[in-house]
Design an enzyme around this catalytic site. Structure first.
Site, PDB file in Angstrom:
ATOM      1  N   GLU A 147       7.082 -14.957  -7.057  1.00 19.19           N
ATOM      2  CA  GLU A 147       7.361 -13.880  -7.995  1.00 19.19           C
ATOM      3  C   GLU A 147       7.264 -12.520  -7.314  1.00 19.19           C
ATOM      4  O   GLU A 147       6.329 -12.250  -6.559  1.00 19.19           O
ATOM      5  CB  GLU A 147       6.372 -13.889  -9.169  1.00 19.19           C
ATOM      6  CG  GLU A 147       6.665 -12.739 -10.129  1.00 19.19           C
ATOM      7  CD  GLU A 147       5.593 -12.484 -11.183  1.00 19.19           C
ATOM      8  OE1 GLU A 147       4.554 -13.184 -11.195  1.00 19.19           O
ATOM      9  OE2 GLU A 147       5.804 -11.573 -11.999  1.00 19.19           O
ATOM     10  N   ASP A 177      -8.459  -5.668  -2.015  1.00 23.31           N
ATOM     11  CA  ASP A 177      -7.991  -4.301  -2.215  1.00 23.31           C
ATOM     12  C   ASP A 177      -9.195  -3.383  -2.114  1.00 23.31           C
ATOM     13  O   ASP A 177     -10.110  -3.474  -2.936  1.00 23.31           O
ATOM     14  CB  ASP A 177      -7.334  -4.220  -3.607  1.00 23.31           C
ATOM     15  CG  ASP A 177      -6.805  -2.834  -3.918  1.00 23.31           C
ATOM     16  OD1 ASP A 177      -6.145  -2.688  -4.968  1.00 23.31           O
ATOM     17  OD2 ASP A 177      -7.038  -1.892  -3.134  1.00 23.31           O
ATOM     18  N   ASP A 226     -10.369   0.381  -2.294  1.00 23.03           N
ATOM     19  CA  ASP A 226      -9.860   1.636  -2.836  1.00 23.03           C
ATOM     20  C   ASP A 226     -10.898   2.726  -2.660  1.00 23.03           C
ATOM     21  O   ASP A 226     -12.056   2.549  -3.034  1.00 23.03           O
ATOM     22  CB  ASP A 226      -9.578   1.388  -4.330  1.00 23.03           C
ATOM     23  CG  ASP A 226      -8.824   2.523  -4.960  1.00 23.03           C
ATOM     24  OD1 ASP A 226      -9.003   3.683  -4.537  1.00 23.03           O
ATOM     25  OD2 ASP A 226      -8.057   2.247  -5.896  1.00 23.03           O
ATOM     26  N   CYS A 273     -16.894  14.600   0.626  1.00 22.09           N
ATOM     27  CA  CYS A 273     -15.758  15.426   1.055  1.00 22.09           C
ATOM     28  C   CYS A 273     -14.624  15.415   0.050  1.00 22.09           C
ATOM     29  O   CYS A 273     -13.926  16.394  -0.132  1.00 22.09           O
ATOM     30  CB  CYS A 273     -15.254  14.910   2.390  1.00 22.09           C
ATOM     31  SG  CYS A 273     -15.006  13.118   2.379  1.00 22.09           S
ATOM     32  N   CYS A 279      -9.561  12.040   3.326  1.00 22.35           N
ATOM     33  CA  CYS A 279      -9.474  12.904   4.489  1.00 22.35           C
ATOM     34  C   CYS A 279      -9.991  12.123   5.687  1.00 22.35           C
ATOM     35  O   CYS A 279     -10.477  11.011   5.541  1.00 22.35           O
ATOM     36  CB  CYS A 279     -10.285  14.182   4.287  1.00 22.35           C
ATOM     37  SG  CYS A 279     -12.068  13.877   4.295  1.00 22.35           S
ATOM     38  N   SER A 299      -2.376   1.124   2.111  1.00 22.48           N
ATOM     39  CA  SER A 299      -1.767   1.057   0.787  1.00 22.48           C
ATOM     40  C   SER A 299      -0.796   2.195   0.543  1.00 22.48           C
ATOM     41  O   SER A 299      -0.043   2.188  -0.424  1.00 22.48           O
ATOM     42  CB  SER A 299      -2.845   1.081  -0.288  1.00 22.48           C
ATOM     43  OG  SER A 299      -3.368   2.394  -0.395  1.00 22.48           O
ATOM     44  N   HIS A 354       4.959   4.363  -1.311  1.00 22.11           N
ATOM     45  CA  HIS A 354       4.084   4.884  -2.363  1.00 22.11           C
ATOM     46  C   HIS A 354       4.767   6.101  -2.968  1.00 22.11           C
ATOM     47  O   HIS A 354       4.904   7.127  -2.296  1.00 22.11           O
ATOM     48  CB  HIS A 354       2.728   5.264  -1.795  1.00 22.11           C
ATOM     49  CG  HIS A 354       1.691   5.423  -2.843  1.00 22.11           C
ATOM     50  ND1 HIS A 354       1.800   6.361  -3.850  1.00 22.11           N
ATOM     51  CD2 HIS A 354       0.546   4.745  -3.085  1.00 22.11           C
ATOM     52  CE1 HIS A 354       0.748   6.248  -4.659  1.00 22.11           C
ATOM     53  NE2 HIS A 354      -0.022   5.290  -4.219  1.00 22.11           N
TER      54      HIS A 354
END
Lengths: 402, 499
Positions: free
Chosen positions: A47, A112, A114, A124, A131, A163, A305
């Site tokens: 899929e 994943d 993140d 930061c 960064c 990503s 992205h």
């Protein structure tokens, strides 16, 4: 440093068709998802889901050949591409299948990571920003997980992918990984999880005796980077507020620690608070739900992205320390590079390429910054092919085929 | 013409193929024909064995010396045959067939299935742990469990890591005992909680934990099999020869739970105070006293006592009256009672919510679940009370010092039900209770029987004459040992008499 063309999301409708016609590495992509053609219909039953212009989302896309995949993607021009599971039937025909028999059978084991999940320990940036100072967290995450997946779990074929904005994905492509059940995936993810607790929890890492070898391995990675990352880059001792945050993780009786030497402290685990702090600041945060589901859809490598224009490129672990997410090419850059040849290309190559231009569309990425990332992907595919060959030889040896 | 000797040998070799190990997963049903007598014998004897497993599980610490000794004795008895030299083959055959027969009896309801699986697992665990290490590995291989033992060299090189990953491992243990290498997919519970060492996709499992993995496998298989058996049950039940036996077998377990109310309304509320002193087991006497004194009981107490009262024959109306009259004397006014507590009483009688007719708690349930905390009066006093307090209480209830000591000894040995039985004997002035206690309502019924005299005294005489020839021996495993199997078989019906 490469000159980056400014990316403007408004250009996507113009850039994407060019990307899918001339730059997307279809041949490698198809080679990957066919896995050597060992299982019948493996590619056909996979899929895909597309997010089209104006946020239209379509699921259960499936294709019978590489050619069909190319034609459809060039026609639909997806803004986002996700890869799902290999099903029992062609996903595009799932409605025609008797209810209950259409099932997700296999999929890569995925992770994943993140950056937003680290907001409680980043000074930061926050949310979707990243960064160079906090990118180190990704480096640490990759090193820890890559080691564990290979050494503890025995997996060999891992594809790490940027990503495109604020994190990394890991695709574990071994045969055994693709066949894992939901329970097994969730067990692996939990084994790899050390950070427990959300908003309410202050102390998110609790260590007790004895310390599992996995934790020790992970700690040595963290220790390598900690000083540079936390003290220098993140400056966690640089303000009262952040010092307080660190102190909040210490046991209350820390001041009396040197004085009271009794078992009391050892039982409380007080002796590990330094390790716990380092882990809390640096250890990877996993979303177990992403890894658990066999039918979970995850962003495809080499997709764009839409917000940053960056391409989800494979990461070369040999160059991990120098990987810079801000150097990852954007779609605008590589489209521009298509038009003008790269300055450092040899003339011979130029001529050769021009000759072959007619022939194979996939060669075009070679003229752009995307080339080196496709090479990483190629090496990954080669390793899998060699492995498959080795397995087949073993099998035929056992069966005494000649 | 074949000589018997030679014939035996021939059978032997095919027998060995069928049962190539003393333990099995019961994957394949038996295919032979057997006599009805054998069918019944096997079933009854295995049930006795499983009931023993259940009782020992409650009254002893698993794997303690006592547990081992008693279970060993019971298992030997199960395999004992009146003919000399029962062969290994015959033992395994009996094991095989009896298990499958009991599946028929115990597949029908969730409760029965759960009970059966629990006891079979405990039995399997015991027998597996008893195996010599080589036979353990043998079993694993024969059942396609790809678990290899780790070589001594590898063990040594990984020793520190193994100790740091697995619970309860020490240097000596690693040296002396086997460690198994198992694909991590087969050890998910240990992987998920990171309680095992992983290397190259294998989990390194110390021998004391391999049985957990094997047991998980066993439970899954048995659970699936029982579900399938339930589906084919109608065909079996239509066989007239089998139906009565099978229903007796499962009834032998279910019939004891006092869920069917007998003698409803035969008890009047005025009698309860007197009854609590004469015929209530200590836990209920305790709860009743607390209710009378405090005019209140917390939820745990209300459930345990309320269901018990239902079991002795209180009707819903009586129960409501009983609880209301008591609570109203306390801080609760009639209105609040009707709003809050009445609902829960009706719930107990199956008149509210999902209308489950809750069954009175057995001793096992009282002992093992929901321990009481501060302000609670439920639980089993022999299990949950401090021995000093228990001693005082017994003295208050006029139990002799020597009797009290006997009780405390039993409590120390964790034989809570036996202690309660002793309490029965002392308060009723009998040598032998004549039954094996496992339910508070059973205590009440037995007590009432005894106190009403007549037939029951005669039963006692019978008791002392025939050593442990207890008619209900299947439903209530007797305390003492030696029985001759064939004697019991004489009167199969008597096995299944209800009290």
């Amino acid at each position: 440093m490469m000159p980056t063309s400014d990316y403007d999301p408004a250009c996507l409708p113009d850039l994407l068709p060019l990307y899918y016609r001339r730059l997307f590495p279809f041949s490698q992509y198809y080679r990957w998802l066919s896995y050597g053609g060992v299982s019948k219909n493996y590619f056909q039953n996979r899929e895909f889901s597309f997010t089209l212009k104006d946020d239209i989302y379509v699921r259960y896309q499936s294709f019978t050949t590489q050619n069909e995949l190319e034609k459809e993607m060039q026609k639909m021009v997806p803004y986002k591409i996700d890869i799902g599971a290999v099903y029992s039937h062609r996903p595009s025909q799932h409605n025609a299948v008797k209810s209950g028999t259409f099932q997700a059978l296999e999929k890569e084991l995925v992770f994943d990571i993140d950056m937003t999940d680290y907001d409680d320990v980043r000074r930061c940036c926050s949310a979707a920003d990243i960064c160079s100072k906090c990118w180190t967290l990704m480096t640490i995450a990759i090193r820890i997980l890559d080691r564990a997946l290979r050494e503890d779990f025995g997996f060999h074929h891992l594809l790490w992918v940027y990503s495109g904005r604020r994190g990394v994905h890991c695709w574990v492509c071994d045969d055994a990984a693709r066949k894992l059940s939901v329970a097994a995936r969730s067990a692996v993810a939990e084994y790899l999880s050390l950070i427990k607790g959300g908003e309410e929890t202050v102390r998110k890492v609790v260590l007790s005796d004895p310390i599992h070898p996995f934790i020790n391995h992970s700690l040595s990675v963290v220790e390598r980077y900690f000083c540079q990352y936390a003290i220098v880059e993140q400056d966690i001792l640089g303000s009262k507020e952040s010092v307080d945050k660190v102190l909040a993780l210490l046991p209350e009786d820390i001041l009396s620690f040197p004085v009271v030497l009794s078992q009391y402290h050892i039982k409380k685990g007080g002796q590990y608070f330094d390790k716990e702090i380092m882990l809390q600041y640096c250890y990877p945060r996993l979303d177990v739900n992403v890894s658990k589901g066999v039918n979970h859809l995850l962003k495809s490598p080499f997709s764009i992205h839409p917000k940053t224009g960056r391409i989800s490129v494979p990461i070369d672990l040999k160059e991990l320390n120098t990987f810079d997410p801000f150097e990852v090419p954007t779609i605008s850059l590589i489209c521009e590079e298509l038009e003008r040849p790269r300055a450092d290309e040899a003339e011979d190559d130029d001529v050769k390429d021009k000759e072959n231009e007619q022939e194979a569309g996939e060669r075009h990425y070679k003229r752009t910054s995307l080339a080196k990332y496709v090479k990483v992907f190629d090496r990954f595919l080669e390793a899998m092919a060699r492995s498959r060959k080795g397995e087949m030889l073993q099998k035929s040896d056992l069966q005494k085929d000649f | 013409m074949q000589f018997p000797g030679r014939r035996k040998k021939l059978i032997g070799s095919s027998q060995n193929d069928l049962y190539d190990h003393c333990l099995q997963f019961y994957g394949q049903p038996p295919l032979e024909n057997i006599s009805l007598t054998e069918f019944e014998t096997f079933a009854v004897e295995r049930l006795k064995l499983l009931k023993t497993v259940e009782n020992l599980g409650v009254s002893c610490v698993k794997n303690s010396e006592q547990y081992t000794k008693k279970l060993d004795a019971e298992i030997s008895k199960f395999f004992f045959n009146k003919e000399d030299g029962i062969s290994e083959y015959e033992k395994r055959r009996k094991d095989h067939i009896s298990h499958f027969i009991l599946r028929l009896a115990y597949c029908q309801t969730e409760d029965l299935r759960r009970w059966f699986i629990q006891q079979e697992m405990d039995l399997f665990r015991y027998r597996f742990n008893d195996l010599h290490s080589k036979h353990k590995t043998d079993f694993l291989h024969k059942n396609n469990l790809k678990y290899e033992t780790v070589s001594a060299e590898e063990k040594k090189s990984l020793q520190d890591k193994l100790i740091a990953s697995s619970y309860g491992l020490s240097g000596t243990k690693v040296e002396e005992h086997d460690v198994y290498k198992v694909p991590f997919q087969d050890a998910l519970d240990l992987v998920r909680t990171r309680k095992v060492y992983l290397l190259a996709g294998n989990a390194y499992i110390p021998h004391h934990e391999i049985v957990t993995i094997v047991l998980n496998d066993f439970r899954t298989r048995l659970s699936k099999a029982l579900a399938m058996t339930a589906r084919s049950l109608p065909a079996v039940q239509s066989d007239e020869r089998l139906q009565p036996l099978l229903s007796h077998l499962s009834h032998a377990y279910v019939g004891q739970d006092y869920s069917i109310q007998k003698n409803i309304g035969k008890i009047s509320l005025e009698q309860i105070d007197a009854l609590s002193g004469k015929s209530f087991p200590l836990c209920m006497r305790h709860l009743h006293k607390a209710l009378r004194e405090n005019h209140h009981l917390r939820h745990g107490g209300r459930m345990q006592y309320g269901l018990f009262l239902k079991g002795i024959g209180l009707s819903l109306e009586q129960a409501l009256q009983f609880w209301r009259s008591e609570f109203v004397k306390g801080k609760v006014d009639a209105d609040k009672f009707d709003k809050a507590y009445a609902y829960s009483v009706r719930h107990m009688f199956g008149k509210e919510g999902k209308r489950t007719d809750y069954t009175p708690y057995s001793c096992m349930k009282v002992i093992l679940s929901n321990p009481p905390s501060q302000g609670d009066y439920h639980g089993c006093p022999f299990r949950h009370s401090d021995p000093e307090l228990l001693k005082q209480k017994l003295q208050n209830y006029k139990v002799s010092p020597s009797g009290t000591n006997q009780i405390l000894e039993l409590v120390k040995g964790m034989h809570y039900q036996l202690a309660c039985q002793k309490y029965f004997e002392l308060t009723h002035n009998v040598e032998d209770a004549g039954f094996s206690l496992n339910h508070p309502n059973q205590y009440f019924t037995e007590s009432q029987k005894l106190l009403s005299g007549g037939r029951d005294i005669k039963k006692e005489v019978d008791m002392s004459q025939r050593s442990q020839e207890n008619p209900a021996s299947v439903t209530r495993p007797s305390q003492a040992n030696s029985k001759q199997a064939h004697e019991e078989m004489g009167d199969l019906d008597s096995f299944f008499q209800d009290e």
